[in-house]
Motif scaffolding. Structure first.
Motif, PDB file in Angstrom:
ATOM      1  N   PHE A  50     -27.951  56.050   0.467  1.00  0.00           N
ATOM      2  CA  PHE A  50     -26.632  56.601   0.778  1.00  0.00           C
ATOM      3  C   PHE A  50     -26.425  57.914   0.019  1.00  0.00           C
ATOM      4  O   PHE A  50     -26.583  57.963  -1.207  1.00  0.00           O
ATOM      5  CB  PHE A  50     -25.534  55.617   0.381  1.00  0.00           C
ATOM      6  N   TYR A  51     -26.033  58.957   0.744  1.00  0.00           N
ATOM      7  CA  TYR A  51     -25.828  60.278   0.148  1.00  0.00           C
ATOM      8  C   TYR A  51     -24.397  60.749   0.390  1.00  0.00           C
ATOM      9  O   TYR A  51     -23.987  60.935   1.544  1.00  0.00           O
ATOM     10  CB  TYR A  51     -26.802  61.294   0.749  1.00  0.00           C
ATOM     11  N   PRO A  52     -23.629  60.956  -0.666  1.00  0.00           N
ATOM     12  CA  PRO A  52     -22.273  61.502  -0.499  1.00  0.00           C
ATOM     13  C   PRO A  52     -22.347  62.962  -0.071  1.00  0.00           C
ATOM     14  O   PRO A  52     -23.395  63.614  -0.191  1.00  0.00           O
ATOM     15  CB  PRO A  52     -21.662  61.349  -1.894  1.00  0.00           C
ATOM     16  N   ASN A  53     -21.237  63.470   0.421  1.00  0.00           N
ATOM     17  CA  ASN A  53     -21.171  64.873   0.831  1.00  0.00           C
ATOM     18  C   ASN A  53     -21.286  65.766  -0.403  1.00  0.00           C
ATOM     19  O   ASN A  53     -20.428  65.753  -1.284  1.00  0.00           O
ATOM     20  CB  ASN A  53     -19.854  65.146   1.559  1.00  0.00           C
ATOM     21  N   ASN A  54     -22.372  66.521  -0.468  1.00  0.00           N
ATOM     22  CA  ASN A  54     -22.622  67.417  -1.606  1.00  0.00           C
ATOM     23  C   ASN A  54     -22.000  68.772  -1.307  1.00  0.00           C
ATOM     24  O   ASN A  54     -22.520  69.537  -0.496  1.00  0.00           O
ATOM     25  CB  ASN A  54     -24.127  67.553  -1.842  1.00  0.00           C
TER      26      ASN A  54
END
Length: 437
Positions: A50-54
């Motif tokens: 899971f990757y948050p909005n960078n």
């Protein structure tokens, strides 16, 4: 298109087949599965990142998808069997025909943080939608494929990268090595870049064998669905695990095999004690051990295939120290196995101790630790993941998988049990006393 509940909307909008950027040489067109590979069923190990909005990343969503596909194609050239096919689910070899890997893109109108909470509270449908062709443990209509990828875009700009890898071709160590290599290629744009992780896979040329080794009975039904199972995640900070170590040492006194217990060993003992105390089953615990360091000489960590030794832990005394002692004894029995090549040539799987599992094949709990595998460091170019997950969800196995927490300050236990057992398990006071508040 899937509509879940009253508000969540999940839409698949793209499906492609990604092929290796360079063709596989003719002399590598056949990859024989080892006896150990044949020993596992043809199911798919599911990894989610899971990757948050960078906000600091300038890449658009389309840019990220394009880079993932390009780097996936490049990385498949090195891991060429992954783009091949099994002629049948029971085939003893992979046809390295470069047919490629399915790559699905989907949109979800939920925020990523909310979705992560949902998959620890809801049924398997919420979990399944993250994976290409529902490649989650069980076989699918595309059962001859070996790898599947899905990229899900969330309303907040966050992403989920889900990778399904056929267990027949590799174990959790291979999943970690491959995804880490793929991510480094994406991050630096080329397999030749000096900073790309030098994870050169090693493929052992197993003897050609037409004799199929049927999967262990315990795992042969892993691809059947089970509607009565639920999965929950419990987090154990390192500070609490240190307290647990001290409790085990105090309980053991001068007992043998307890010197310097690891945090994984003591957590397995706590989980097993909780299972015995709160469920109707008490037939033992099957745990795993990476065998690469057990062979003489050692097998490199980048070696592709199943190098997992199975250990049956059965004790009449489910105390913490007794379980830790039993685990350590089993590990010592598995050390210094002769060379892998000799084991294969002589078909001596009994040397690995797996035969002891057959009498209780469909009864024990199952546990696996993937702690130390760098899933939480997989950076495709927009930062490290905020979470990673491998669980037994959707298999018929009950038990748990242990993973490092994203910040490295503890261990997550992804526990899968029958619903009525989970009700009791999640209330067990001793276990909860070591959980994150």
């Amino acid at each position: 298109m899937l509509r879940l509940g009253r508000r969540q909307l999940h839409t698949i909008f793209s499906r492609e087949i990604i092929k290796p950027s360079s063709p596989t040489p003719s002399h590598l067109k056949t990859y024989n599965l080892s006896q150990l590979d044949q020993f596992v069923p043809h199911v798919y190990t599911p990894l989610i990142l899971f990757y948050p909005n960078n906000k600091t990343c300038t890449l658009t969503a389309d840019d990220k998808a394009r880079e993932l596909k390009k780097s996936l194609s490049q990385s498949l050239t090195r891991y060429y069997p992954f783009a091949g096919r099994l002629h049948t689910p029971t085939a003893t070899y992979v046809d390295c025909n470069d047919e490629g890997v399915v790559f699905v893109e989907a949109k979800n109108d939920t925020h990523l943080s909310k979705f992560q909470r949902m998959i620890n509270e809801q049924d398997d449908d919420t979990f399944h939608q993250l994976f290409a062709d529902a490649m989650v443990w069980q076989n699918t209509p595309h059962a001859t494929s070996l790898v599947g990828v899905q990229l899900t875009h969330f309303a907040c700009g966050g992403l989920a990268v889900a990778v399904s890898m056929a267990h027949k071709i590799g174990d959790a160590c291979n999943v970690s090595s491959y995804v880490s290599h793929w991510a480094s290629v994406a991050r630096y744009g080329s397999t030749d870049h000096k900073h790309v992780l030098p994870l050169n896979p090693r493929f052992i040329q197993s003897p050609d064998s037409s004799n199929f080794s049927p999967p262990l009975e315990m795992f042969s039904r892993v691809n059947q669905t089970c509607d009565n199972h639920v999965t929950r995640t419990f987090v154990f900070p390192n500070s609490k695990l240190n307290d647990l170590k001290n409790k085990v040492l105090a309980e053991a006194g001068s007992a043998a095999f307890i010197n310097k217990p690891t945090r994984v060993e003591v957590l397995i003992s706590l989980m097993y004690k909780t299972l015995v105390a709160t469920t109707t089953k008490n037939s033992g615990l099957v745990t795993t051990m990476d065998a690469r360091n057990s062979f003489v000489p050692k097998v490199p960590q980048t070696t592709v295939g199943n190098f997992v030794l199975l250990m049956m832990v059965v004790t009449s005394d489910p105390s913490l120290s007794s379980v830790v002692s039993e685990i350590k004894k089993k590990k010592m029995e598995r050390n210094n196995v002769r060379s892998f090549e000799q084991v294969l040539q002589n078909n001596e799987l009994s040397m690995l101790g797996n035969e002891e599992l057959e009498p209780v094949a469909d009864k024990p709990f199952y546990c696996s630790s993937v702690c130390s595998f760098p899933y939480n460091k997989v950076d495709f170019g927009w930062g490290k993941p905020a979470g990673a997950s491998i669980s037994l969800r959707s298999s018929t196995l009950t038990g748990f998988v242990l993973m490092d927490t994203p910040n490295g300050d503890g261990i997550e236990a992804h526990v899968t049990l029958e619903k009525q057992d989970m009700e009791m398990f999640q209330k067990y006071k001793e276990m909860l006393s070591f959980c994150q508040n």
